[in-house]
Write a protein that holds these residues in place. Structure first.
Motif, PDB file in Angstrom:
ATOM      1  N   ILE A 181      -2.580  14.952   3.270  1.00 42.65           N
ATOM      2  CA  ILE A 181      -4.002  15.293   3.167  1.00 42.65           C
ATOM      3  C   ILE A 181      -4.256  16.336   2.085  1.00 42.65           C
ATOM      4  O   ILE A 181      -5.289  16.310   1.407  1.00 42.65           O
ATOM      5  N   SER A 182      -3.311  17.231   1.884  1.00 43.53           N
ATOM      6  CA  SER A 182      -3.541  18.315   0.917  1.00 43.53           C
ATOM      7  C   SER A 182      -3.427  17.864  -0.539  1.00 43.53           C
ATOM      8  O   SER A 182      -3.779  18.610  -1.449  1.00 43.53           O
ATOM      9  N   ASN A 183      -2.967  16.644  -0.763  1.00 40.90           N
ATOM     10  CA  ASN A 183      -2.931  16.128  -2.132  1.00 40.90           C
ATOM     11  C   ASN A 183      -4.347  15.937  -2.668  1.00 40.90           C
ATOM     12  O   ASN A 183      -5.256  15.577  -1.911  1.00 40.90           O
ATOM     13  N   ASP A 184      -4.513  16.146  -3.981  1.00 42.37           N
ATOM     14  CA  ASP A 184      -5.839  16.000  -4.586  1.00 42.37           C
ATOM     15  C   ASP A 184      -6.266  14.552  -4.717  1.00 42.37           C
ATOM     16  O   ASP A 184      -7.454  14.251  -4.791  1.00 42.37           O
ATOM     17  N   ILE A 185      -5.303  13.661  -4.795  1.00 45.15           N
ATOM     18  CA  ILE A 185      -5.646  12.233  -4.917  1.00 45.15           C
ATOM     19  C   ILE A 185      -5.013  11.462  -3.754  1.00 45.15           C
ATOM     20  O   ILE A 185      -3.985  11.873  -3.201  1.00 45.15           O
ATOM     21  N   PRO A 186      -5.629  10.319  -3.376  1.00 39.84           N
ATOM     22  CA  PRO A 186      -5.095   9.574  -2.228  1.00 39.84           C
ATOM     23  C   PRO A 186      -3.796   8.854  -2.585  1.00 39.84           C
ATOM     24  O   PRO A 186      -3.544   8.562  -3.762  1.00 39.84           O
ATOM     25  N   PRO A 187      -2.961   8.554  -1.592  1.00 43.67           N
ATOM     26  CA  PRO A 187      -1.775   7.724  -1.841  1.00 43.67           C
ATOM     27  C   PRO A 187      -2.181   6.357  -2.386  1.00 43.67           C
ATOM     28  O   PRO A 187      -3.346   5.952  -2.285  1.00 43.67           O
ATOM     29  N   SER A 188      -1.209   5.636  -2.925  1.00 41.13           N
ATOM     30  CA  SER A 188      -1.497   4.330  -3.529  1.00 41.13           C
ATOM     31  C   SER A 188      -1.912   3.312  -2.476  1.00 41.13           C
ATOM     32  O   SER A 188      -1.628   3.476  -1.286  1.00 41.13           O
ATOM     33  N   VAL A 189      -2.542   2.242  -2.959  1.00 43.26           N
ATOM     34  CA  VAL A 189      -2.889   1.137  -2.053  1.00 43.26           C
ATOM     35  C   VAL A 189      -1.595   0.489  -1.545  1.00 43.26           C
ATOM     36  O   VAL A 189      -0.548   0.565  -2.205  1.00 43.26           O
ATOM     37  N   ILE A 190      -1.688  -0.163  -0.386  1.00 41.40           N
ATOM     38  CA  ILE A 190      -0.463  -0.668   0.227  1.00 41.40           C
ATOM     39  C   ILE A 190      -0.310  -2.187   0.131  1.00 41.40           C
ATOM     40  O   ILE A 190       0.731  -2.729   0.484  1.00 41.40           O
ATOM     41  N   ASN A 191      -1.363  -2.864  -0.337  1.00 42.63           N
ATOM     42  CA  ASN A 191      -1.294  -4.323  -0.541  1.00 42.63           C
ATOM     43  C   ASN A 191      -0.788  -5.089   0.680  1.00 42.63           C
ATOM     44  O   ASN A 191       0.102  -5.930   0.568  1.00 42.63           O
ATOM     45  N   LYS A 192      -1.355  -4.805   1.825  1.00 42.13           N
ATOM     46  CA  LYS A 192      -1.021  -5.534   3.045  1.00 42.13           C
ATOM     47  C   LYS A 192      -2.115  -6.566   3.329  1.00 42.13           C
ATOM     48  O   LYS A 192      -3.263  -6.412   2.891  1.00 42.13           O
ATOM     49  N   SER A 193      -1.745  -7.591   4.101  1.00 47.74           N
ATOM     50  CA  SER A 193      -2.725  -8.639   4.405  1.00 47.74           C
ATOM     51  C   SER A 193      -3.931  -8.060   5.156  1.00 47.74           C
ATOM     52  O   SER A 193      -5.064  -8.492   4.968  1.00 47.74           O
ATOM     53  N   TYR A 194      -3.697  -7.021   5.989  1.00 51.71           N
ATOM     54  CA  TYR A 194      -4.814  -6.475   6.764  1.00 51.71           C
ATOM     55  C   TYR A 194      -5.765  -5.628   5.927  1.00 51.71           C
ATOM     56  O   TYR A 194      -6.801  -5.198   6.425  1.00 51.71           O
ATOM     57  N   CYS A 195      -5.427  -5.383   4.662  1.00 54.22           N
ATOM     58  CA  CYS A 195      -6.361  -4.646   3.799  1.00 54.22           C
ATOM     59  C   CYS A 195      -7.714  -5.368   3.722  1.00 54.22           C
ATOM     60  O   CYS A 195      -8.757  -4.728   3.609  1.00 54.22           O
ATOM     61  N   LYS A 196      -7.675  -6.706   3.810  1.00 52.24           N
ATOM     62  CA  LYS A 196      -8.932  -7.466   3.691  1.00 52.24           C
ATOM     63  C   LYS A 196      -9.902  -7.120   4.815  1.00 52.24           C
ATOM     64  O   LYS A 196     -11.110  -7.265   4.664  1.00 52.24           O
ATOM     65  N   ASN A 197      -9.387  -6.685   5.946  1.00 51.27           N
ATOM     66  CA  ASN A 197     -10.247  -6.329   7.079  1.00 51.27           C
ATOM     67  C   ASN A 197     -10.524  -4.834   7.168  1.00 51.27           C
ATOM     68  O   ASN A 197     -11.148  -4.375   8.116  1.00 51.27           O
ATOM     69  N   CYS A 198     -10.060  -4.083   6.181  1.00 53.32           N
ATOM     70  CA  CYS A 198     -10.218  -2.630   6.212  1.00 53.32           C
ATOM     71  C   CYS A 198     -11.581  -2.248   5.627  1.00 53.32           C
ATOM     72  O   CYS A 198     -12.038  -2.835   4.648  1.00 53.32           O
TER      73      CYS A 198
END
Ligand code: SF4
Length: 166
Positions: free
Chosen positions: A141-158
């Motif tokens: 959380i303390s990072n200034d930028i978010p972690p990378s995308v994870i390219n999972k199938s459930y991303c479509k429902n996020c």
């Protein structure tokens, strides 16, 4: 910082999602799936609804239904696609109750739509893992930028799909 069951949930689901949540970037209202999940949660256990919301030290939990007689946590979920994530959420609830001195608690995840339920227990390895997760969450959380995308199938429902991929 306060670590909630939601932080644990998002940590296991997607660390980028966790970062968005912690930085108050919300798009949940745009997701029909989230709305459906909330509807099922709100429309189940109507008669015996007994939500437990507590903050203990740096931990915060909101349990759908706690049965004190049997020391049993019930968590209601829409689908079992994220079963592992749900399991860790309930393990965290057991962990927090243990820290409060309530021993012998077990959990149960109910999937009313699927007419299924699974049992959840907490062992020593889980306790160790939860301690590690609680150390990792503030670092993410303390990072200034978010972690990378994870390219999972459930991303479509996020709810963050458009933010991540479009
Ligand atoms: S769309 Fe995928 S990468 Fe983006 S926040 Fe959601 S789960 Fe994470």
């Amino acid at each position: 910082m306060i670590i909630s069951g939601t932080h644990i949930n998002y940590y296991n689901h997607c660390k980028r999602h966790l970062w968005f949540f912690a930085h108050h970037i919300f798009m949940e209202h745009t997701s029909e799936l989230v709305a459906l999940g909330k509807f099922i949660s709100e429309s189940t256990y109507q008669r015996e609804k007994h939500e437990l919301h507590l903050i203990y030290g740096e931990d915060e939990i909101i349990i759908d239904f706690y049965d004190p007689k049997n020391k049993r946590i019930h968590e209601v979920k829409k689908s079992n696609k994220m079963e592992e994530t749900h399991i860790w959420q309930v393990k965290f609830y057991i962990y927090v109750l243990e820290k409060m001195g309530i021993k012998g608690v077990t959990g149960e995840i109910d999937y009313p739509k699927l007419r299924q339920k699974i049992d959840v227990i907490l062992d020593d390895n889980d306790r160790k893992r939860i301690e590690e997760i609680k150390e990792e969450i503030p670092k993410i959380i303390s990072n200034d930028i978010p972690p990378s995308v994870i390219n999972k199938s459930y991303c479509k429902n996020c709810s963050y799909y458009e933010l991540c991929y479009v």
